[in-house]
Design a protein around this motif. Structure first.
Motif, PDB file in Angstrom:
ATOM      1  N   THR A   2       4.687  44.446  20.960  1.00  0.00           N
ATOM      2  CA  THR A   2       4.752  44.378  22.854  1.00  0.00           C
ATOM      3  C   THR A   2       6.232  44.945  22.608  1.00  0.00           C
ATOM      4  O   THR A   2       6.801  44.059  22.232  1.00  0.00           O
ATOM      5  N   LYS A  34       7.917  47.381  39.587  1.00  0.00           N
ATOM      6  CA  LYS A  34       6.750  47.792  38.562  1.00  0.00           C
ATOM      7  C   LYS A  34       7.491  47.690  37.588  1.00  0.00           C
ATOM      8  O   LYS A  34       6.939  46.501  36.808  1.00  0.00           O
ATOM      9  N   GLY A  38       7.152  44.445  34.731  1.00  0.00           N
ATOM     10  CA  GLY A  38       6.512  44.946  33.770  1.00  0.00           C
ATOM     11  C   GLY A  38       5.039  45.881  33.834  1.00  0.00           C
ATOM     12  O   GLY A  38       3.881  46.289  32.523  1.00  0.00           O
ATOM     13  N   LYS A  39       4.682  46.029  35.334  1.00  0.00           N
ATOM     14  CA  LYS A  39       3.825  46.463  35.296  1.00  0.00           C
ATOM     15  C   LYS A  39       3.881  48.085  34.570  1.00  0.00           C
ATOM     16  O   LYS A  39       2.932  49.022  35.663  1.00  0.00           O
ATOM     17  N   ILE A  40       4.326  48.794  33.861  1.00  0.00           N
ATOM     18  CA  ILE A  40       4.065  50.164  33.701  1.00  0.00           C
ATOM     19  C   ILE A  40       4.126  50.073  32.256  1.00  0.00           C
ATOM     20  O   ILE A  40       4.106  49.276  31.401  1.00  0.00           O
ATOM     21  N   SER A  41       3.620  51.370  31.782  1.00  0.00           N
ATOM     22  CA  SER A  41       3.449  52.100  29.590  1.00  0.00           C
ATOM     23  C   SER A  41       4.783  52.637  29.783  1.00  0.00           C
ATOM     24  O   SER A  41       4.506  52.903  28.547  1.00  0.00           O
ATOM     25  N   ALA A  42       5.794  53.180  30.874  1.00  0.00           N
ATOM     26  CA  ALA A  42       6.525  54.204  30.068  1.00  0.00           C
ATOM     27  C   ALA A  42       7.893  53.816  31.349  1.00  0.00           C
ATOM     28  O   ALA A  42       7.276  53.881  32.332  1.00  0.00           O
ATOM     29  N   ASP A  68       3.314  41.051  18.023  1.00  0.00           N
ATOM     30  CA  ASP A  68       2.343  40.478  17.951  1.00  0.00           C
ATOM     31  C   ASP A  68       1.636  39.299  16.834  1.00  0.00           C
ATOM     32  O   ASP A  68       2.159  39.570  15.707  1.00  0.00           O
TER      33      ASP A  68
END
Length: 70
Positions: A2, A34, A38-42, A68
């Motif tokens: 993560t 965003k 932390g509401k992004i993937s890149a 993890d």
């Protein structure tokens, strides 16, 4: 694995508002929000570069790796 974004912590340390950072970086408040939450993937390297330049920090100050459990 993560990756956690710590942009909010760096912004607070630098006493910089979301609006000020967005204006200096050249992205919208919505997109920066965003990233901050932390509401992004890149994230583009150019955006990360502009954020680090504006906040006078290193990418490692903003990005944190957490293994993890299990």
């Amino acid at each position: 694995m993560t990756i956690i974004l710590r942009l909010d912590r760096i912004m607070a340390d630098r006493k910089m508002s979301l609006n000020d950072l967005a204006e200096n970086v050249g992205i919208s408040n919505v997109n920066l929000s965003k990233i901050k939450t932390g509401k992004i993937s890149a994230i583009r390297f150019s955006t990360l570069n502009a954020i680090c330049s504006t906040l006078k920090c290193q990418p490692g100050d903003i990005l944190e790796f957490v293994e993890d459990e299990g």
